[in-house]
Structures are given as C-alpha cells and as structure tokens.
Design an enzyme around this catalytic site. Sequence first.
Site, PDB file in Angstrom:
ATOM      1  N   GLU A 168       0.809  -1.228   0.000  1.00 52.36           N
ATOM      2  CA  GLU A 168       0.000   0.000   0.000  1.00 52.36           C
ATOM      3  C   GLU A 168       0.840   1.275   0.000  1.00 52.36           C
ATOM      4  O   GLU A 168       0.285   2.374  -0.021  1.00 52.36           O
ATOM      5  CB  GLU A 168      -0.955  -0.011   1.188  1.00 52.36           C
ATOM      6  CG  GLU A 168      -1.927  -1.171   1.104  1.00 52.36           C
ATOM      7  CD  GLU A 168      -3.102  -1.052   2.054  1.00 52.36           C
ATOM      8  OE1 GLU A 168      -2.930  -0.438   3.127  1.00 52.36           O
ATOM      9  OE2 GLU A 168      -4.181  -1.576   1.720  1.00 52.36           O
ATOM     10  N   GLN A 227       4.614  -3.894   2.695  1.00 52.49           N
ATOM     11  CA  GLN A 227       4.413  -5.316   2.963  1.00 52.49           C
ATOM     12  C   GLN A 227       4.811  -6.129   1.741  1.00 52.49           C
ATOM     13  O   GLN A 227       5.004  -5.586   0.655  1.00 52.49           O
ATOM     14  CB  GLN A 227       2.954  -5.570   3.291  1.00 52.49           C
ATOM     15  CG  GLN A 227       2.022  -5.254   2.129  1.00 52.49           C
ATOM     16  CD  GLN A 227       0.605  -4.987   2.592  1.00 52.49           C
ATOM     17  OE1 GLN A 227       0.204  -3.843   2.722  1.00 52.49           O
ATOM     18  NE2 GLN A 227      -0.123  -6.044   2.834  1.00 52.49           N
TER      19      GLN A 227
HETATM   20  C1  BGC Z   1      -2.810  -3.956   4.822  1.00 47.63           C
HETATM   21  C2  BGC Z   1      -3.756  -4.718   3.932  1.00 47.63           C
HETATM   22  C3  BGC Z   1      -4.777  -5.430   4.787  1.00 47.63           C
HETATM   23  C4  BGC Z   1      -5.483  -4.432   5.701  1.00 47.63           C
HETATM   24  C5  BGC Z   1      -6.458  -5.101   6.627  1.00 47.63           C
HETATM   25  C6  BGC Z   1      -3.582  -3.030   5.720  1.00 47.63           C
HETATM   26  O1  BGC Z   1      -2.710  -2.406   6.609  1.00 47.63           O
HETATM   27  O2  BGC Z   1      -1.897  -3.201   4.063  1.00 47.63           O
HETATM   28  O3  BGC Z   1      -3.050  -5.651   3.157  1.00 47.63           O
HETATM   29  O4  BGC Z   1      -5.723  -6.052   3.993  1.00 47.63           O
HETATM   30  O5  BGC Z   1      -4.512  -3.774   6.479  1.00 47.63           O
HETATM   31  O6  BGC Z   1      -5.824  -6.016   7.443  1.00 47.63           O
END
Ligand code: BGC
Length: 822
Positions: A495, A617
């Site tokens: 993200e 991530q």
């Molecule tokens: C992560 C996502 C995840 C979401 C909910 C975010 O911080 O980057 O991959 O789906 O949290 O757990």
Amino acid sequence: MAEAGWNLVYDGFEPSQERLREALCTLGNGYFATRGAAEGADADGIHYPGTYLAGGYNRLATEIAGRTVENEDLVNLPNWLPLAFRPEGGDWLDLPHMELLDFRQELDLRQGLLERRLLLRDAEGRETSLVSRRIVHMGLPHLAAIKVVLRPENWSGRLEVRSALDARVTNAGVERYRQLGSRHLTTLERSAFGDDGIFLVAETNQSRLRIAEAAVTRVFDGADLVSVTRHAEDEEGMAGQHFVFAVTECRAVAVEKVVALYTARDRAVSEPREAAVQAVGKAGRFDELLASHVQAWRSLWERCDVALENHAPTQTALRLDIFHLLQTVSPNTVDLDVGVPARGLHGEAYRGHVFWDELFILPFLNFHLPRVSRALLLYRYRRLPAARRLAGEAGYRGAMYPWQSGSSGREESQTLHLNPRSGRWTADNTHLQRHVSAAIGYNVWRYWQTTGDRDFLSGYGAEMLIEIARFWASIASYDDEADRYDIRGVMGPDEFHDGYPWRDEPGLDNNAYTNVMAAWLLCRAGDVLELVGAERRRELDGLLGLGADEIALWDRISRRMRAVFLDGGIIAQFEGYDRLQELDWEGYRQRYGDIQRLDRILEAEGDSVNRYRASKQADVLMLFYLFSHEELRALFERLGYPFEPDSIAKCIDYYVKRTSNGSTLSRVVHSWVLARGDRARSWSLLAEALDSDLADIQGGTTAEGVHLGAMAGSVDLVLRGQTALEFRDDALWISPCLPKELQGMCMKLLYRGHWLHLQIGCEELTVSAPDGWAGPGHIGVRNRLHAFKAGDVLKFSCRRVDEGYRPEPNTAARERVMAEGE
Ligand code: BGC
C-alpha cells in the site's frame, strides 16, 4: 505433549495497557463478541467496552475536508456488561476510586473464560474482594453471562448493586475516526420484566437492524436465591436496575447476570425482544452455562489445537491466535451471511470491513472447519451481483470485488485517509487493489482442493471463478507489438505505492503479483469448466453466455500476460520500479526508530513514499507464499519467462530488505518464504508474527482490534509452514522439517473428509488415520505417495533441519511409489 500454554495472565492493573488487554481478552462466539472491559467501566481515557455483532453494519455520512464522506461501520452494540457494586452510600468499587490491594486477570483459552480477581479498599477502610468470571457462550451463541463472587473482608452492612443494558454507546474506539459520524443506535424500548429482568431494544439508524438485549441479575448465597427489592434506573437509552441487600464479613455472595442478544436477522425466532426475554428466563445459573460452554470449546480445541512440545510461550501465543480466530468465525458463523473482518469482532479499526485477509485465514479453516470456509465463500458468492455491478461501472466485464466489503458488497474503502502524524487528510486510492478478486478466486480453488466439495464448486465456485476470470480478461489490454497483455492503473498488495511520482492519475502498471495471479486464475477458470461435468457446464454456458472464443482468450492471456524484470532476473514489483530511488533505510531508522509506517513519516516530511523502492508489505513475495516452486515454475514457463531457481533467493533477499513490515501480514509472508533458505531469520519472523498482537508490535493498533490475518497466518505458518504441506498432482504432500527451536508438535487435519493425526518429532513422523477410515486415501510424505486404510499408523523417520538447508530438488522425475507405509 505440553500442558502449559493455555492462559494469558496479567498481574497488576496498568491503565495504559487496559485497551490492549481489552482487545486481547475479548470473548466471542462467531455470532457476537465483547471486549474484555471491566464490568463497571464506561468508555473513557482508559477503557473502551465494545460489543460487535458479526455482520452488524450501519452507514453514516459526515462532512470532512469539504466532502461528504459516507462510512459503513461495524456498530458498537448496547453494552451488556454494566454490573457495579458499592457499600450502600459509599463509592462504587471500581479501580480509579479505590485503593487496589491485589489484581489478577486471566484469560483461560481452553475454557473461553475471562476471570478478574481484585481486592479493594475504600476510603472508609472497608476491604472487599471480588472475583468476576465471564463467558460469551460458544454453544448457545445468543447467551453471555457474568458471575461476581464478592466477599466483604472486614465489614458487614448493605451492598448496593447496579445492573444495566446501555445503548448510549457510540463508535468511538479509534482516535483517527473521531471526526466521522459515530451515533448508530436509536433506542426503541426499554423496561423491566418478571421479578429480576430488564430488556432494551435498539435499532441501527440506517440499516434498520433491530437488536434486543435482555438480562436477569440475581443474587445467590450458596445455592439459595437471595430475595432483593429492585428499583428501576430510568435513563434515556439505558435499561437498568439497582438493589440493596445485607452482607456479612467474610461471607461470600454471588451476583449472576445472564444476558441474551438477538436481532431481527436471526432465524427460528418470531421477534428479537421476545426471543431474548425467553432465552434469559430459561438459561439457568452461571455454572450450568459455563459447563456447556466449556464443552463446546472442548470440541473446537479437539479439532483445532496445534500442540507444541515444551515450548510454552510460543504455545500460548499460538493458542491465543487460534482462540481469537475461532471467536470471530466459528460453527455459529455457518448460517450467517458474514465475511471475516480484518480486525476481528474485537474493535473498530477498519470499521469491521472485510479485505483480502481471508487469503491468510482460510487455509487453517479449510483443514479444520471447512463448513466455516464454505460459509465465508458464500458471503462472497451472494455479493457476486454487486461485484458484477462494480466491474460494469468501471467499464469491465465479469466480477470485480471491492477492496473493502461490508454489508452489501459495494466498495466500502474510504476515499480520504487521515495521517495522524501530519494531521492531513490525503487521497486514499487503496480501492485500486483489484487483486482482491484474485484472492477470492484463489480461496475458492484451495477450498476445493482441500475438501473436494464438488457441490460447492459446481453450484457456486465455478460461477465466481468464471466471472473473476472474465474481469481479468477485460481489464488486461493487448500490446500487439510485444504480443503481451498489460494490466494498468492498479495497486498491488504493497500500500506504499499507489501511483508513479511522474504521473498524475493514481495506479501502477503491470504489478507482478496482480498479473501472475490473474494468469493463474484464468487457467483455473478453464479447469473448472472441465471439473463441473457436462450437465453443469451446459448450464453455465447458457447462464453466463460463455463461448469457445472467450475461453480461448482466457487461455491466450494466461500465456501472454506481462511480467517485468529487474537486473539479475529479479521480478519487478511493477513496471517502472527501476526508476524509483533507493531509500536511506538506516538514516530513517536512526531518525525515527520505528519506521513501519514510512508512508506517514514521508508524507509528514512533505515527501512521498511513492518515490522510493520501499514497500509496506510483501508484494512480489506473495507469489512465493501462495504457490509452491513447482506451481510458480509452471506459471512462468507458461508465460514464456525463464524461472531460474537462483533468482528466487535473490528476489527474496531484494524485497525483504526493502520492506518496512508496516502490515502485520508481511512477517507471515517473509517467514514463509525464508523458511527453507534462512531458518534462523524465518523463525524470528514467525515469533514476531505470533507476537503481533500479544506484544502490540505496531505500538497501539491492537487496542483497536486484533490483526486476524496475521493471527491465522501465523498459525498456518506453524501448521503448513513447518510441515511443508502442499497440493501436488491432486494429492496432499507433507515434508516436515522442524526448526531447531521446536522439539515436536501434533495436530489434526481434515483432508477431503478424512481426519489425519500428525505427530511430528525430531526423529519420527507419525501419521495416523483413526478407526472408521472409510474409503481409500493417499498422502505424500517427502517424495513418496502412501496409501492409507482404516486404523493405519504410518511412521517415517525425520531429520532435524539445520541452518543452510535447501529444499529437495523439485523434479518432474520425482519418485512416485505407492507403498503401504515404510
Ligand atoms: C494492509 C492490507 C490489509 C489491511 C487489513 C492493511 O494495513 O496493508 O493488506 O488487507 O490492512 O488487514
């Protein structure tokens, strides 16, 4: 096997830790859950009581930064906990007002029981001990109960009790959401009933979900019911009562509150208020409820426990993760229409939304509670029409699932995001994570592989896979010069990257994870058409308007999807990645210490993480997590790209170094991909992943809800990771290799209707099939396939795997010997 590792114990009260403990001591049953807040506590700077119903959402609109923002939240339901005590006319016996002489809190994971022991002294020097025990019933999912055993240690007199159901609550559990609307409930009715009951009926103000809670509160002296005179506590939004009775020095009395929660959505009831009132009337005493509750947990642990030999701290963390997973989704979930909220039913972070995190959660459920997996997949199936709509609105065909899903399956992602560091609201483009649709398809496929549930595959899964494949085929654009297909304008799992520094519109091109997942999915959509049989195939062709051309196009795209590479054969996270700058990781670590949320740090500095080779991530590495080397090799070969075993290690090393682990999911993936190459690193990442919530490694986020993906993913890391479990050639294969930190472990797996008991030691692996084994079964151990029959106990020798271990070569020429054991 070890008996330790069943209890989470806190000695001493720590106000600053209370919200974290509340999240970790949440009790739930898959239908509803309640945070482990003290019975007398209101939402204040220290406590945050919260009760959440699976699928209990409501929408509100708020004006923010000149825009109207609509948010759908998992609603904080009326608080059923309030139960307070005081010597008549004195101060309430709660922590902030009293001298605390002794405090111990214990969560018993085996029994699903939360216990708090306190010894308090008030301003008059009166000492009172209280032992409170609480359950949210696993077997009777509408019921919860509290029992407080109270003993005046050095005084006699009259004790006042207050018991209530409180609908004045709001959604105020997450600081960052404070500017958003938070009043979701309207109270419709509240009253007393019978000799000792109260009820309250509330409704969510947009989704119109009617919720009824009823409670009876009784006092017992041993087996005898103490008769008390009750007075109603009449306050808007609250049903309450208080009563006074005589107590004697050193003589314990028990106050029991039994609560029922029903909603208008429940089955087999006429009306929720009536159902709740009747349920508490017939529920019986706390200890009876505890007995049946413990029995329900016993059955769950029988199937789901993963027992480690002599590894108590890891064992507790592991069981805590299994416990919270089962409290969020359990057999009680099977008849509900719900997905898995990323943060459990434990708090309000991410508003109870459902993301792609099921990818980390379903593997465990597939092997232990496949009915629950099926129910979670059906939540997605019911939202297939909404996903088709989303695809259509964006100009695509097929089904495009939303990045964040709630009640209806529409996109629930926020459009603005508050950076708490800078105080600025910035655009949130995370909805561009189209890969969520691939994750749903992947989950359908793995569920089918694990269970062999043809009825599901044919009735639901096939349609989902086909519609998702259609979406990928329509979002991919053809570059005829290169004879390659591109997927442009999306985000991968990382993200930190939502666009290019050199381009105005958000989104990235050819994210490797997305492209490879899309190619894989297009193949599975082709496979499923073969699997469902001619009859169903004809139906699907007709219903979905499938034609030979379309299927041929899927095949073609699955062979010509583009992947981009960096020097040395390393898969590029996305096209243009090589134009990004390297980040001064050391410098940032020195300056900020914790740099997990580098995106917020850089934004607050007026910079953007989009400019750097820095990931929140695992992104590319997700591929090594989801697919075995053999599967990946086949995929890349099909795409016409080289797949050199050497480049895997380089790729892992490259991205692990450039990832901040700002998502708890990341450590799970990194531990997995390092499992065979760097055992020490892999184990330490596993330990961190297991500790994600227990130690609140993100420094404050667990208080807002546990990280269920990391929890289930960590358990799966032990379970599948340490056994190297995989599907190959339509069979289940294991190849255990315990790290030096583990002496042994045992667990059960439900594989295509057969329970397998695995006992893995340092020197021996025992696979047994209990009596009653029906049809023939096969399991692959190391490189050989073994046939099973009822009552067989197969033993294999094991090697301890030390540093530097490399996987056995995956060759097509792998021996395939059928044997009756070794
Ligand atoms: C992560 C996502 C995840 C979401 C909910 C975010 O911080 O980057 O991959 O789906 O949290 O757990």
